[in-house]
Design an enzyme around this catalytic site. Structure first.
Site, PDB file in Angstrom:
ATOM      1  N   HIS A 211       0.825  -0.985  -0.592  1.00 35.82           N
ATOM      2  CA  HIS A 211       0.061   0.075   0.022  1.00 35.82           C
ATOM      3  C   HIS A 211       0.663   1.526  -0.033  1.00 35.82           C
ATOM      4  CE1 HIS A 211       0.651  -0.578   4.676  1.00 35.82           C
ATOM      5  NE2 HIS A 211       0.317   0.305   4.364  1.00 35.82           N
ATOM      6  N   ASP A 212       2.290   1.113   0.482  1.00 37.95           N
ATOM      7  CA  ASP A 212       3.103   2.716   0.554  1.00 37.95           C
ATOM      8  C   ASP A 212       3.672   2.226   0.233  1.00 37.95           C
ATOM      9  OD1 ASP A 212       0.716   3.905   2.494  1.00 37.95           O
ATOM     10  OD2 ASP A 212       3.011   3.887   4.021  1.00 37.95           O
ATOM     11  N   LYS A 215       5.897   5.463  -1.831  1.00 33.93           N
ATOM     12  CA  LYS A 215       7.000   6.198  -0.524  1.00 33.93           C
ATOM     13  C   LYS A 215       8.154   6.982  -1.393  1.00 33.93           C
ATOM     14  CE  LYS A 215       3.691   6.766   3.082  1.00 33.93           C
ATOM     15  NZ  LYS A 215       3.771   5.889   5.058  1.00 33.93           N
ATOM     16  N   HIS A 240       1.315   9.256  -3.350  1.00 31.71           N
ATOM     17  CA  HIS A 240       1.904   8.143  -3.267  1.00 31.71           C
ATOM     18  C   HIS A 240       1.210   6.900  -3.337  1.00 31.71           C
ATOM     19  CE1 HIS A 240       0.284   8.368   1.352  1.00 31.71           C
ATOM     20  NE2 HIS A 240       0.538   6.533   0.618  1.00 31.71           N
ATOM     21  N   HIS A 264      -6.218   3.505  -0.977  1.00 37.12           N
ATOM     22  CA  HIS A 264      -5.909   2.902   0.182  1.00 37.12           C
ATOM     23  C   HIS A 264      -6.227   3.841   1.422  1.00 37.12           C
ATOM     24  CE1 HIS A 264      -1.496   4.194  -0.051  1.00 37.12           C
ATOM     25  NE2 HIS A 264      -1.596   3.825   1.202  1.00 37.12           N
ATOM     26  N   ASP A 293      -5.179  -1.378   9.152  1.00 34.85           N
ATOM     27  CA  ASP A 293      -4.439  -0.044   9.038  1.00 34.85           C
ATOM     28  C   ASP A 293      -5.130   0.439  10.224  1.00 34.85           C
ATOM     29  OD1 ASP A 293      -2.483   1.369   8.070  1.00 34.85           O
ATOM     30  OD2 ASP A 293      -3.578   2.476   8.008  1.00 34.85           O
TER      31      ASP A 293
END
Length: 375
Positions: A211-212, A215, A240, A264, A293
């Site tokens: 999901h990240d 970044k 991101h 997300h 999360d």
């Protein structure tokens, strides 16, 4: 080239000899039988191409014999030779014995040779068709095995790619190290609670795990900034999800998970980003991710606060049911036994400890099993 073998069955020895003489002069190899039982006993071992049988025989009529011959050795083409000009007999022979042709007695020599020639050709075509069919099945089996091995290689290499991508992000943002691994397993468990099955479970797991990943494209001075972000920096950070989505478009195996990465940060009430989607406009994988999360954020240590108990995380998630979170997903979350979430967390912590030990004391080259790598 070997001559085609023809079985001839008739209780009249003179007819046997006459038929054999005509066929042998035309290049066929013949085997003559006065009794149908003897022909049946030899048919599998000698594998004739054509079987010619009389109809009226004392021990077994021609239709019964040809039916038995078909059961014993279906590759042979069968011909009934009879003086009985009876349509009922002919129909019975065709239906029960799968007779190729019926030849009347007395026979016309050219008609006999043409019929036997056509029967032999039909037998050869059938045998060749069976051989080709078997070859196709064999090759399809090999192709399936090759495809299975290739799929396994793709999955293994994709898993290595996943681990590499997550490790790269962990190195940059150590604050949330192992967070992605926990939420990916949380998301899979919650998706299973909602009744989802493969391949959706793996897609959701991959989406949560990555999901990240966008970044990686955010500058260190923004990503790692200890204090509040400026408006410009916040705009960069909010890119991101789109950066992560674009990255996964280049990997076929991960493309199905890209919508989760893109969405997300969207919220059930439409207050999220990057597109302000709301409700069921958000893919189910992203809606599942929102809940787990939050669970992980509340129950994990952060530099600015200590972790809080699961009960508080559960209370907060229920409080935001219908605003930040999909009500149906929250209901499924509540239905999962708390010990399931704890077991997942402990499993990831165990892996983290083992990884840390390995990083501090990497194995010597001579201790590694390199046989598999060289194979």
């Amino acid at each position: 080239m070997n001559a085609d073998r023809v079985f001839i069955v008739d209780d009249d020895e003179l007819i046997l000899k006459a038929l054999a003489r005509v066929l042998e002069l035309s290049g066929y190899e013949t085997r003559c039988f006065l009794r149908p039982a003897d022909a049946l006993a030899a048919i599998e071992a000698e594998a004739p191409v054509v079987v010619i049988s009389d109809y009226m025989m004392p021990s077994m009529d021609g239709v019964a014999f040809l039916k038995a011959a078909r059961a014993r050795f279906p590759a042979a083409v069968r011909i009934l030779c009879t003086a009985a000009e009876d349509f009922r007999v002919a129909l019975q022979a065709v239906n029960a014995g799968e007779v190729f042709r019926i030849i009347s007695k007395p026979w016309h020599q050219q008609e006999l040779l043409t019929t036997v020639s056509q029967a032999a050709e039909a037998a050869r075509l059938r045998i060749e068709n069976e051989r080709l069919t078997a070859e196709v099945h064999r090759q399809n089996g090999q192709l399936k095995e090759i495809n299975t091995r290739l799929e396994q290689m793709v999955q293994q290499r994709t898993q290595a790619l996943l681990e590499g991508l997550i490790a790269a992000l962990d190195y940059r943002d150590a604050e949330t190290q192992w967070h992605s691994r926990r939420v990916s397993l949380y998301a899979r468990r919650l998706a299973h609670q909602l009744g989802m099955e493969e391949p959706a479970l793996t897609v959701i797991e991959h989406g949560a795990l990555l999901h990240d990943i966008g970044k990686i494209g955010v500058r260190d001075r923004v990503l790692l900034k200890p204090g509040p972000l400026t408006g410009e920096e916040w705009t960069e950070m909010k890119r991101h999800p789109e950066l992560g989505w674009a990255l996964l478009q280049r990997v076929d195996y991960l493309r199905p998970a890209s919508a989760i990465v893109l969405q997300h940060q969207e919220k059930w009430d439409g207050s999220g980003y990057p597109s302000g989607l709301g409700g069921e406009e958000i893919v189910i994988g992203a809606r599942i991710f929102h809940v787990v999360d939050t669970l992980d954020a509340i129950t994990s240590d952060r530099p600015y606060r200590r972790s809080r108990p699961f009960a508080e995380a559960r209370e907060e998630i229920v409080r935001c049911r219908g605003t930040q979170f999909d009500p149906r997903v929250v209901d499924a979350f509540v239905a999962v036994p708390p010990e399931d979430w704890e077991r997942i967390r402990l499993d990831v912590e165990t892996v983290a400890v083992l990884s840390a030990d390995l990083a501090e004391s990497p194995p010597h080259l001579e201790d590694l099993d390199l046989a598999g790598a060289r194979a």
